[in-house]
Design a protein around this motif. Structure first.
Motif, PDB file in Angstrom:
ATOM      1  N   ILE A 187     -10.490  10.208  25.947  1.00  0.00           N
ATOM      2  CA  ILE A 187      -9.657  11.396  26.772  1.00  0.00           C
ATOM      3  C   ILE A 187      -9.831  12.400  25.398  1.00  0.00           C
ATOM      4  N   ASP A 188      -8.732  14.058  25.923  1.00  0.00           N
ATOM      5  CA  ASP A 188      -8.982  14.599  25.211  1.00  0.00           C
ATOM      6  C   ASP A 188      -7.147  15.339  24.980  1.00  0.00           C
ATOM      7  N   GLY A 189      -6.970  16.113  24.327  1.00  0.00           N
ATOM      8  CA  GLY A 189      -5.214  15.523  24.283  1.00  0.00           C
ATOM      9  C   GLY A 189      -5.002  16.929  25.560  1.00  0.00           C
ATOM     10  N   SER A 190      -6.100  17.408  25.941  1.00  0.00           N
ATOM     11  CA  SER A 190      -5.624  18.770  26.787  1.00  0.00           C
ATOM     12  C   SER A 190      -5.530  17.364  28.696  1.00  0.00           C
ATOM     13  N   ASN A 194      -2.454  14.720  32.965  1.00  0.00           N
ATOM     14  CA  ASN A 194      -2.629  14.186  33.916  1.00  0.00           C
ATOM     15  C   ASN A 194      -3.159  12.255  34.045  1.00  0.00           C
ATOM     16  N   VAL A 195      -2.932  12.597  32.750  1.00  0.00           N
ATOM     17  CA  VAL A 195      -3.315  10.568  32.460  1.00  0.00           C
ATOM     18  C   VAL A 195      -1.987  10.914  32.372  1.00  0.00           C
ATOM     19  N   PHE A 196      -0.864  10.852  32.439  1.00  0.00           N
ATOM     20  CA  PHE A 196       1.079  10.378  31.942  1.00  0.00           C
ATOM     21  C   PHE A 196       1.123  10.870  33.691  1.00  0.00           C
ATOM     22  N   TYR A 197       1.177  11.632  33.729  1.00  0.00           N
ATOM     23  CA  TYR A 197       2.074  12.477  35.208  1.00  0.00           C
ATOM     24  C   TYR A 197       1.791  11.933  36.908  1.00  0.00           C
ATOM     25  N   GLU A 199      -1.903   9.655  36.586  1.00  0.00           N
ATOM     26  CA  GLU A 199      -2.709   8.275  36.665  1.00  0.00           C
ATOM     27  C   GLU A 199      -1.744   7.359  35.826  1.00  0.00           C
ATOM     28  N   GLY A 200      -0.011   8.111  35.580  1.00  0.00           N
ATOM     29  CA  GLY A 200       0.963   6.496  35.222  1.00  0.00           C
ATOM     30  C   GLY A 200       0.249   5.777  34.103  1.00  0.00           C
ATOM     31  N   ASP A 201      -1.070   5.799  32.874  1.00  0.00           N
ATOM     32  CA  ASP A 201      -1.627   4.850  32.251  1.00  0.00           C
ATOM     33  C   ASP A 201      -1.236   5.414  31.125  1.00  0.00           C
ATOM     34  N   ILE A 202       0.235   4.267  30.410  1.00  0.00           N
ATOM     35  CA  ILE A 202       0.542   5.020  29.153  1.00  0.00           C
ATOM     36  C   ILE A 202      -0.285   4.060  28.520  1.00  0.00           C
ATOM     37  N   ASP A 203      -1.111   3.160  28.755  1.00  0.00           N
ATOM     38  CA  ASP A 203      -1.711   2.141  28.066  1.00  0.00           C
ATOM     39  C   ASP A 203      -3.411   3.595  27.570  1.00  0.00           C
ATOM     40  N   ARG A 204      -4.065   3.684  28.268  1.00  0.00           N
ATOM     41  CA  ARG A 204      -4.835   4.712  28.020  1.00  0.00           C
ATOM     42  C   ARG A 204      -4.562   5.279  26.978  1.00  0.00           C
ATOM     43  N   ILE A 205      -3.182   6.093  27.234  1.00  0.00           N
ATOM     44  CA  ILE A 205      -2.530   7.067  26.096  1.00  0.00           C
ATOM     45  C   ILE A 205      -2.876   6.551  24.462  1.00  0.00           C
TER      46      ILE A 205
END
Length: 237
Positions: A187-190, A194-197, A199-205
């Motif tokens: 992923i990138d910063g943009s 969406n990944v956080f809110y 998908e709820g995937d904090i591990d990916r972040i």
């Protein structure tokens, strides 16, 4: 000058931020007005304040930090090791944990903080969010009254400018031209919002944020004309 720096005295870091609230309608009436005023020149006529809100994480007044990843060299003789760890969760708590790290392990005058575009983004963003959360600034982030040479911050983008104040180079571009593996392979910063809110995937972040930290360390090594870190020299703790 760079060659004289002991890499074990450098704390490399990167932050990931998102809008403070998931949606524009979550803001109260005054906040919506202030958001419209704050972003007027960035939006121009292309976006409404609501359409532009997914970018709110860029501004510390309207965003929040969801992850701070750090990395540091722990060398033993000729053996190099670069260790990474991350602070995540509720913002006030992760900021307090990060502050404790600074005050416990990176609180001496010779200790440096290093980030890409850190002087324009990461360092002031962390400081602003600490103040908003009622946290006293640690010495390394409290710049009030300090002279430029007393500020223990390294910025790999600034180092790459070589005095050209108008020059902006992204982390992705620098890794490309310097032959460093790209940290933007997922992923990138943009996409962080969406990944956080959504998908709820904090591990990916967290994984993405730690890859950026490694990339910053690799850039500093290249600027020192030193060998890049190998995969077996990287350790998550």
């Amino acid at each position: 000058m760079l060659q004289k720096i002991n890499l074990e005295n450098v704390l490399f870091l990167d932050i990931e931020t998102v809008p403070e609230y998931p949606y524009f309608d979550d803001l109260d009436t005054e906040e919506k007005t202030l958001w419209e005023q704050k972003t007027k020149y960035q939006r121009k006529e292309e976006f409404t304040p609501e359409e532009f809100y997914d970018r709110a994480g860029i501004w510390a007044e309207f965003g929040k930090i969801i992850c701070i990843s750090v990395g540091y060299f722990a060398n033993k003789g000729d053996l190099r090791q670069f260790r990474t760890t991350s602070f995540h969760g509720e913002e006030e708590q992760l900021l307090r944990e990060f502050k404790a790290l600074l005050e416990t392990h990176f609180n001496r005058p010779h200790h440096l903080l290093c980030a890409h575009n850190g002087k324009e983004f990461d360092f002031p963003y962390i400081a602003r969010r600490m103040i908003i959360n009622g946290i006293t600034l640690p010495f390394k982030l409290n710049l009030f009254g300090k002279k430029p040479w007393e500020i223990a911050h390294l910025d790999t983008m600034e180092l790459w400018k070589f005095g050209d104040y108008k020059h902006y180079t992204s982390l992705r571009l620098m890794t490309k031209v310097l032959g460093i593996p790209s940290p933007k392979d997922d992923i990138d910063g943009s996409q962080v919002r969406n990944v956080f809110y959504e998908e709820g995937d904090i591990d990916r972040i967290i994984t993405y944020c730690e890859k950026d930290v490694v990339a910053v360390a690799q850039i500093l090594l290249r600027l020192r004309n030193e060998r890049l870190l190998d995969e077996d020299e990287l350790l998550h703790v």
